[in-house]
Design an enzyme around this catalytic site. Structure first.
Site, PDB file in Angstrom:
ATOM      1  N   LYS A 182       0.893  -1.177   0.000  1.00  0.00           N
ATOM      2  CA  LYS A 182       0.000   0.000   0.000  1.00  0.00           C
ATOM      3  C   LYS A 182       0.925   1.218   0.000  1.00  0.00           C
ATOM      4  O   LYS A 182       1.469   1.597   1.042  1.00  0.00           O
ATOM      5  CB  LYS A 182      -0.875  -0.022   1.266  1.00  0.00           C
ATOM      6  CG  LYS A 182      -2.208   0.707   1.143  1.00  0.00           C
ATOM      7  CD  LYS A 182      -2.103   2.191   0.851  1.00  0.00           C
ATOM      8  CE  LYS A 182      -1.752   2.997   2.073  1.00  0.00           C
ATOM      9  NZ  LYS A 182      -1.465   4.417   1.729  1.00  0.00           N
ATOM     10  N   GLY A 235       6.976   5.065   8.117  1.00  0.00           N
ATOM     11  CA  GLY A 235       6.110   6.244   8.229  1.00  0.00           C
ATOM     12  C   GLY A 235       6.235   6.864   9.612  1.00  0.00           C
ATOM     13  O   GLY A 235       7.289   6.769  10.252  1.00  0.00           O
ATOM     14  N   GLU A 258       9.937   1.440  10.537  1.00  0.00           N
ATOM     15  CA  GLU A 258      10.957   2.476  10.297  1.00  0.00           C
ATOM     16  C   GLU A 258      10.236   3.809  10.453  1.00  0.00           C
ATOM     17  O   GLU A 258       9.421   4.177   9.607  1.00  0.00           O
ATOM     18  CB  GLU A 258      11.515   2.366   8.867  1.00  0.00           C
ATOM     19  CG  GLU A 258      12.261   1.085   8.577  1.00  0.00           C
ATOM     20  CD  GLU A 258      13.639   1.013   9.227  1.00  0.00           C
ATOM     21  OE1 GLU A 258      14.046   1.986   9.889  1.00  0.00           O
ATOM     22  OE2 GLU A 258      14.276  -0.039   9.092  1.00  0.00           O
ATOM     23  N   CYS A 292      13.574  11.147   7.002  1.00  0.00           N
ATOM     24  CA  CYS A 292      13.362  10.640   8.369  1.00  0.00           C
ATOM     25  C   CYS A 292      14.581  10.912   9.246  1.00  0.00           C
ATOM     26  O   CYS A 292      14.448  11.166  10.433  1.00  0.00           O
ATOM     27  CB  CYS A 292      13.034   9.155   8.330  1.00  0.00           C
ATOM     28  SG  CYS A 292      14.166   8.222   7.287  1.00  0.00           S
ATOM     29  N   GLU A 389       9.489  16.531  15.156  1.00  0.00           N
ATOM     30  CA  GLU A 389       9.900  16.348  13.765  1.00  0.00           C
ATOM     31  C   GLU A 389       9.117  17.351  12.904  1.00  0.00           C
ATOM     32  O   GLU A 389       7.889  17.297  12.852  1.00  0.00           O
ATOM     33  CB  GLU A 389       9.589  14.910  13.335  1.00  0.00           C
ATOM     34  CG  GLU A 389      10.162  14.557  11.989  1.00  0.00           C
ATOM     35  CD  GLU A 389       9.860  13.111  11.586  1.00  0.00           C
ATOM     36  OE1 GLU A 389       8.741  12.631  11.845  1.00  0.00           O
ATOM     37  OE2 GLU A 389      10.744  12.480  10.983  1.00  0.00           O
TER      38      GLU A 389
HETATM   39  P1  NAD Z   1       2.344   8.442   7.697  1.00  0.00           P
HETATM   40  O1  NAD Z   1       2.599   7.563   8.880  1.00  0.00           O
HETATM   41  O2  NAD Z   1       1.253   9.421   7.781  1.00  0.00           O
HETATM   42  O3  NAD Z   1       2.033   7.565   6.391  1.00  0.00           O
HETATM   43  C1  NAD Z   1       2.881   6.516   5.989  1.00  0.00           C
HETATM   44  C2  NAD Z   1       2.026   5.455   5.329  1.00  0.00           C
HETATM   45  O4  NAD Z   1       1.106   4.937   6.282  1.00  0.00           O
HETATM   46  C3  NAD Z   1       1.178   5.952   4.150  1.00  0.00           C
HETATM   47  O5  NAD Z   1       1.156   4.963   3.151  1.00  0.00           O
HETATM   48  C4  NAD Z   1      -0.203   6.093   4.776  1.00  0.00           C
HETATM   49  O6  NAD Z   1      -1.258   5.979   3.859  1.00  0.00           O
HETATM   50  C5  NAD Z   1      -0.204   4.944   5.752  1.00  0.00           C
HETATM   51  N1  NAD Z   1      -1.146   5.069   6.854  1.00  0.00           N
HETATM   52  C6  NAD Z   1      -1.654   6.206   7.402  1.00  0.00           C
HETATM   53  N2  NAD Z   1      -2.556   5.893   8.371  1.00  0.00           N
HETATM   54  C7  NAD Z   1      -2.595   4.545   8.444  1.00  0.00           C
HETATM   55  C8  NAD Z   1      -3.345   3.627   9.252  1.00  0.00           C
HETATM   56  N3  NAD Z   1      -4.195   4.029  10.174  1.00  0.00           N
HETATM   57  N4  NAD Z   1      -3.126   2.302   9.062  1.00  0.00           N
HETATM   58  C9  NAD Z   1      -2.260   1.859   8.132  1.00  0.00           C
HETATM   59  N5  NAD Z   1      -1.564   2.678   7.330  1.00  0.00           N
HETATM   60  C10 NAD Z   1      -1.716   4.009   7.485  1.00  0.00           C
HETATM   61  O7  NAD Z   1       3.734   9.134   7.393  1.00  0.00           O
HETATM   62  P2  NAD Z   1       4.061  10.166   6.228  1.00  0.00           P
HETATM   63  O8  NAD Z   1       3.638  11.512   6.649  1.00  0.00           O
HETATM   64  O9  NAD Z   1       3.618   9.670   4.919  1.00  0.00           O
HETATM   65  O10 NAD Z   1       5.651  10.057   6.211  1.00  0.00           O
HETATM   66  C11 NAD Z   1       6.439  10.805   7.006  1.00  0.00           C
HETATM   67  C12 NAD Z   1       6.925  10.015   8.204  1.00  0.00           C
HETATM   68  O11 NAD Z   1       7.631   8.857   7.766  1.00  0.00           O
HETATM   69  C13 NAD Z   1       7.908  10.808   9.015  1.00  0.00           C
HETATM   70  O12 NAD Z   1       7.657  10.624  10.372  1.00  0.00           O
HETATM   71  C14 NAD Z   1       9.245  10.185   8.618  1.00  0.00           C
HETATM   72  O13 NAD Z   1      10.259  10.388   9.554  1.00  0.00           O
HETATM   73  C15 NAD Z   1       8.876   8.772   8.437  1.00  0.00           C
HETATM   74  N6  NAD Z   1       9.868   8.065   7.600  1.00  0.00           N
HETATM   75  C16 NAD Z   1      10.690   7.152   8.186  1.00  0.00           C
HETATM   76  C17 NAD Z   1      11.661   6.513   7.428  1.00  0.00           C
HETATM   77  C18 NAD Z   1      12.581   5.502   8.047  1.00  0.00           C
HETATM   78  O14 NAD Z   1      13.186   4.744   7.298  1.00  0.00           O
HETATM   79  N7  NAD Z   1      12.732   5.460   9.353  1.00  0.00           N
HETATM   80  C19 NAD Z   1      11.788   6.799   6.075  1.00  0.00           C
HETATM   81  C20 NAD Z   1      10.932   7.743   5.512  1.00  0.00           C
HETATM   82  C21 NAD Z   1       9.965   8.364   6.298  1.00  0.00           C
END
Ligand code: NAD
Length: 485
Positions: A182, A235, A258, A292, A389
């Site tokens: 997804k 995420g 992650e 991230c 963040e």
């Molecule tokens: P997010 O958590 O909002 O979304 C990430 C993914 O999760 C998306 O595909 C989203 O549709 C999905 N999602 C959202 N709600 C969900 C739910 N209730 N159940 C299942 N899936 C759900 O994050 P974002 O704003 O897209 O990304 C930014 C975040 O990601 C930042 O905190 C960043 O630090 C982190 N990130 C971490 C890494 C790492 O490797 N540690 C890499 C990139 C980004």
């Protein structure tokens, strides 16, 4: 320069090697953050589509299936073929990524080549996955086998959509798992393009499935699905916690996370000033601050603090913000309005809490989601901008006096993803690297990632590691077989 007018061929769900409409017929728009126009309407998957995709992945994983019957060398050949195709189509993939995400096209190209490299690295693992024979007291023969865990659910963000796809597809396919991805709702199209390439590479139907859609619907359905054996999530911390709960409430699927960060970069007074300023600048402003492990806390030794702030300002003022298809552009827009508004809100909070705005702080232009490279000085550890963040182009520069002091302050956070230190003193560098509570530490550079080395976070920055042998282990079960002789 690639044409931003690249043809968008794939806009539907990818299930069983076919592009299909969602069962509900619903669609959503992928938006270009440069000018807020629609890149394409995309089929919107929800629970019923996830069920269909998981059923396809389960069937493809069944014993005796075409996929399960492949020899390791054949899986390896498929992964290498996929890597070849990703490289062959690098311009199309990178162009679509830039249209959806806004990152400079040159960076999207590097990311896509990097993804091919990760797939190739894991292609090399396919015939090296083996167990052990273990000595026993009673003379029985005990051996272990490594077996694929099953259907792997994967949920990814938008900031590095294609390299993060490769972090998950490489090990999953090398292990022999099947996949339901997804992707983030902001960047579905570049993911669907790679899905099409898996079919062209020759992966059997159902091995790879991609369901664009929203987190609380499609994402949650995947996280809760009883036939998904393992979920890999990248995420936010907030959603990571929901994924853990969903696993506990359903079938105790294996979870790797992650998540976010508030990473410190520590700069001692013995460095080459211009080089250090440049490294710290890239460490926070790259990808518009949407990384991230962005070095969002720059700790600078008091002896060089004022000069460092001045030179950082000069560099920020020179940073070229604009059209991501222009090869000279260093910074594109934020990915979407919500992320853009959030970063501007943090800038206001920074000002209110007494940080000194050195440069930036405003949007650029009146269309799209561009923000000036922004620097705050005189930031203290308690300020919101030093704790949360931001995910935007905002550098917070803090002052420190000693190694002991800065280690304590660097560790005073719930996160632990990245950390860096710039110094010519090897003792300080090693002491810092050993004492900082962080999954990744960079000495005299920042942010380099290699497919063969594990990547992941301490504390609330995540659980488990991606990349390297540890990344592969996430997709394997260990079976112990004991034979009485
Ligand atoms: P997010 O958590 O909002 O979304 C990430 C993914 O999760 C998306 O595909 C989203 O549709 C999905 N999602 C959202 N709600 C969900 C739910 N209730 N159940 C299942 N899936 C759900 O994050 P974002 O704003 O897209 O990304 C930014 C975040 O990601 C930042 O905190 C960043 O630090 C982190 N990130 C971490 C890494 C790492 O490797 N540690 C890499 C990139 C980004």
């Amino acid at each position: 320069m690639a044409s931003p007018n690249v043809e968008i061929k794939y806009t539907k769900l990818f299930i069983n090697n076919e592009f299909v409409d969602s069962l509900s017929g619903k669609k959503f728009a992928s938006i270009n953050p440069v000018d807020e126009t629609v890149v394409a309407e995309v089929a919107e998957g929800d629970k019923a589509d996830v069920d269909k995709a998981v059923a396809a992945a389960k069937k493809a994983f069944a014993r005796g299936s075409e996929w399960r019957s492949l020899q390791p060398a054949q899986r390896s050949a498929l992964l290498n073929k996929l890597a070849d195709l990703v490289e062959r189509h690098v311009k199309e993939i990178a162009s679509i990524m830039t249209l959806e995400n806004g990152k400079p096209f040159t960076h999207a190209m590097i990311e896509t080549y990097g993804a091919a490299g990760v797939l190739r690295y894991y292609a090399g693992w396919c015939d090296k996955i083996h167990g052990q024979t273990i000595p026993t007291d009673d003379g029985s023969l005990v051996m272990t086998r490594k077996e694929p865990v099953g259907v792997s659910g994967q949920i990814t963000p938008w900031n590095y959509p294609i390299i993060l796809l490769a972090f998950k597809w490489g090990p999953a396919l090398a292990a022999g798992c099947t996949i339901v991805l997804k992707p983030a709702e902001q960047t579905p199209l570049c993911n669907l393009y790679i899905a099409a390439l898996t079919k062209e590479a020759g992966f059997p139907p159902g091995v790879v499935n991609v369901i664009p859609g929203f987190g609380p619907t499609a994402g949650a359905a995947l996280a809760e699905h009883p036939d998904v054996a393992k979920i890999a999530f990248t995420g936010s911390v907030e959603v990571g916690k929901l994924i853990m709960k969903a696993s506990g409430n359903s079938n105790l699927k294996r979870v790797t996370l992650e998540l976010g960060g508030k990473s410190p970069l520590v700069i001692f007074d013995d460095v080459n000033m211009d080089e250090a300023v440049k490294k710290a600048h890239e460490a926070i402003f790259k990808n518009s601050g949407q990384i991230c492990f962005a070095a969002s806390r720059t700790y600078v030794h008091s002896k060089i603090y004022d000069e460092f702030v001045e030179k950082s300002k000069d560099l920020a003022l020179k940073r070229k913000v604009g059209n991501p298809f222009d090869p000279a552009t260093e910074q594109g827009p934020q990915v979407e309005k919500e992320i853009f508004d959030r970063a501007l809100r943090f800038i206001e909070i920074g000002k209110k809490e007494g940080a000194k705005l050195v440069t930036g702080g405003e949007r650029v232009g009146n269309k799209g989601f561009f923000i000036q490279p922004t620097i705050f000085a005189d930031v203290t550890d308690e300020m919101t901008i030093a704790r949360e963040e931001i995910f935007g182009p905002v550098q917070s520069i803090l002052k420190f006096e000693s190694l002991e002091d800065v280690i304590k302050r660097a560790n005073d956070t719930n996160y632990g993803l990245g950390a860096g230190v710039l110094t010519n003193d090897i003792n300080k560098a090693i002491k810092f690297a050993q004492a900082v509570d962080s999954g990744n530490v960079w000495v005299n550079h920042y942010g380099a990632i290699t497919p063969s080395a594990p990547f992941g976070g301490y504390k609330q920055s995540g659980i488990g590691r991606e990349l390297g042998a540890e990344g592969l282990d996430n997709y394997l079960e260990t079976k112990t077989i004991s034979i009485k002789l």
